[in-house]
Enzyme design. Structure first.
Site, PDB file in Angstrom:
ATOM      1  N   TYR A 188     -14.650 -15.064  22.476  1.00 40.37           N
ATOM      2  CA  TYR A 188     -15.163 -16.210  21.710  1.00 40.37           C
ATOM      3  C   TYR A 188     -15.064 -17.436  22.617  1.00 40.37           C
ATOM      4  O   TYR A 188     -13.972 -17.970  22.836  1.00 40.37           O
ATOM      5  CB  TYR A 188     -14.344 -16.380  20.437  1.00 40.37           C
ATOM      6  CG  TYR A 188     -14.797 -17.486  19.497  1.00 40.37           C
ATOM      7  CD1 TYR A 188     -15.966 -18.214  19.703  1.00 40.37           C
ATOM      8  CD2 TYR A 188     -14.049 -17.781  18.360  1.00 40.37           C
ATOM      9  CE1 TYR A 188     -16.371 -19.207  18.828  1.00 40.37           C
ATOM     10  CE2 TYR A 188     -14.441 -18.773  17.471  1.00 40.37           C
ATOM     11  CZ  TYR A 188     -15.591 -19.487  17.712  1.00 40.37           C
ATOM     12  OH  TYR A 188     -15.986 -20.474  16.837  1.00 40.37           O
ATOM     13  N   LYS A 192     -19.249 -14.185  22.169  1.00 41.16           N
ATOM     14  CA  LYS A 192     -19.790 -15.101  21.161  1.00 41.16           C
ATOM     15  C   LYS A 192     -19.891 -16.431  21.892  1.00 41.16           C
ATOM     16  O   LYS A 192     -18.874 -17.066  22.185  1.00 41.16           O
ATOM     17  CB  LYS A 192     -18.868 -15.190  19.951  1.00 41.16           C
ATOM     18  CG  LYS A 192     -19.251 -16.270  18.971  1.00 41.16           C
ATOM     19  CD  LYS A 192     -18.443 -16.091  17.714  1.00 41.16           C
ATOM     20  CE  LYS A 192     -18.246 -17.376  16.929  1.00 41.16           C
ATOM     21  NZ  LYS A 192     -19.354 -18.288  16.890  1.00 41.16           N
TER      22      LYS A 192
HETATM   23  O1  NGF Z   1     -18.455 -24.566  13.524  1.00 44.85           O
HETATM   24  C1  NGF Z   1     -18.614 -24.427  14.708  1.00 44.85           C
HETATM   25  C2  NGF Z   1     -17.819 -25.225  15.663  1.00 44.85           C
HETATM   26  N1  NGF Z   1     -19.497 -23.587  15.230  1.00 44.85           N
HETATM   27  C3  NGF Z   1     -20.246 -22.659  14.394  1.00 44.85           C
HETATM   28  C4  NGF Z   1     -20.025 -21.278  14.898  1.00 44.85           C
HETATM   29  O2  NGF Z   1     -20.307 -21.147  16.264  1.00 44.85           O
HETATM   30  C5  NGF Z   1     -18.551 -20.968  14.629  1.00 44.85           C
HETATM   31  C6  NGF Z   1     -21.697 -23.015  14.295  1.00 44.85           C
HETATM   32  O3  NGF Z   1     -22.279 -22.142  13.382  1.00 44.85           O
HETATM   33  C7  NGF Z   1     -18.299 -19.661  14.164  1.00 44.85           C
HETATM   34  O4  NGF Z   1     -19.163 -18.833  14.129  1.00 44.85           O
HETATM   35  C8  NGF Z   1     -16.920 -19.372  13.760  1.00 44.85           C
HETATM   36  O5  NGF Z   1     -16.074 -19.199  14.606  1.00 44.85           O
HETATM   37  O6  NGF Z   1     -16.640 -19.354  12.581  1.00 44.85           O
HETATM   38  C9  NGF Z   1     -21.862 -24.474  13.824  1.00 44.85           C
HETATM   39  O7  NGF Z   1     -21.128 -24.686  12.653  1.00 44.85           O
HETATM   40  C10 NGF Z   1     -23.325 -24.783  13.569  1.00 44.85           C
HETATM   41  O8  NGF Z   1     -24.074 -24.504  14.709  1.00 44.85           O
HETATM   42  C11 NGF Z   1     -23.493 -26.257  13.160  1.00 44.85           C
HETATM   43  O9  NGF Z   1     -23.210 -27.100  14.241  1.00 44.85           O
HETATM   44  O10 NGF Z   1     -18.404 -25.326  16.875  1.00 44.85           O
END
Ligand code: NGF
Length: 291
Positions: A135, A163
């Site tokens: 990640y 990821k």
């Molecule tokens: O929330 C974040 C912080 N990133 C998410 C995602 O990459 C995190 C992204 O969907 C994720 O999958 C997890 O670990 O739960 C963003 O919220 C989205 O692109 C809006 O900016 O970076």
């Protein structure tokens, strides 16, 4: 291979900060029954895992796995800067619950060397019969890995991919070219179309919890060569994502679940509890993008 979409599962909490299992289970169900999602990423940033105890994280792995059954792929995010805890979580997810795939955030806060980061991943995987997605989230962890460094981590055959939550498209292109057989799931939902062009295998993100159908349509348009339609859908998704971020990202996704009839609980402090203004904002967003 068809591209896959994973929702980053949210964890529902009660006002006193305890876990709200019914709410978490309901979000799992919504993703499977309504979104027809390929998979769930459990206990990541969106899951608020870094504010949870080890016991709570284990409990989350257990109830999400129970609720999902064989309804979709599941990935348990076990990373922590306490390596003992990360190993304990990995062992629990794989050997007690039955997850086939785990993921771990790069160790954060302290400026660890690359050798220390490699040792962290190898230690988590030592003795475990599983596969792992790195990640990588430099904006929040402060840890940037180069294509060469990803290659060194991939020397461990249990590490199957990344990821990739990063807007560095040159790095994404370099990693894609160098490691065509590794999985790359993109993690910045608002830049998905650009990542599709570079050949990612799919995406994992928070905003798909409500916006999965539009995103699947975008991927289908892209795969059919209809870039104009894919871009039009990304534009709508980005209007939605910007509105959600403006209204406070994670609390608003939970409020959107409420709008969809799912009692998703609230976020854990120090995240914000929903205010009347945030609730009104979420109602508007839901009406604008999902009715
Ligand atoms: O929330 C974040 C912080 N990133 C998410 C995602 O990459 C995190 C992204 O969907 C994720 O999958 C997890 O670990 O739960 C963003 O919220 C989205 O692109 C809006 O900016 O970076």
């Amino acid at each position: 291979m068809a591209k896959k979409l994973y929702s980053a599962l949210m964890t529902a909490f009660n006002e006193d900060g305890t876990m709200n299992d019914a709410g978490t289970r309901a979000m799992v169900r919504y993703n499977i029954d309504v979104n027809h999602i390929d998979g769930l990423y459990i206990g990541g940033s969106t899951g608020e895992a870094f504010m949870m105890s080890v016991a709570e994280r284990k409990h989350l792995f257990k109830i999400a796995f129970e609720e999902a059954g064989d309804g979709c792929d599941l990935i348990a995010q076990v990373g922590a800067i306490n390596l003992t805890e990360a190993k304990e979580l990995a062992d629990y997810a794989v050997n007690t619950v039955g997850y086939k795939t785990i993921s771990a955030v790069t160790p954060f806060y302290y400026p660890f060397t690359f050798d220390q980061i490699k040792d962290y991943y190898d230690s988590i995987l030592d003795g475990l019969d599983t596969q792992l997605l790195i990640y990588s989230l430099p904006a929040l962890t402060g840890v940037s890995l180069s294509a060469e460094q990803f290659g060194k981590l991939f020397e461990n055959p249990k590490i199957i991919g990344i990821k990739f939550t990063n807007a560095d498209f040159l790095l994404l292109e370099r990693v894609r070219k160098a490691f065509p057989d590794k999985l790359i799931y993109f993690g910045s939902d608002e830049m998905l179309l650009s990542a599709l062009v570079l050949g990612v295998d799919g995406a994992i993100g928070s905003t798909f919890n409500l916006n999965a159908k539009r995103t699947y349509d975008e991927i289908a348009a892209f795969e059919a060569g209809d870039n104009a339609k894919a871009l039009e859908l990304q534009h709508i998704s980005n209007d939605y994502i910007m509105d959600v971020i403006d209204n406070d990202l994670y609390p608003t996704i939970k409020l959107l679940f409420h709008e969809a009839g799912v009692d998703a609980g609230i976020c854990k402090k120090p995240m914000n509890a929903p205010t009347p203004e945030m609730k009104a904002g979420a109602a508007k967003i839901y009406a604008k993008y999902f009715n």
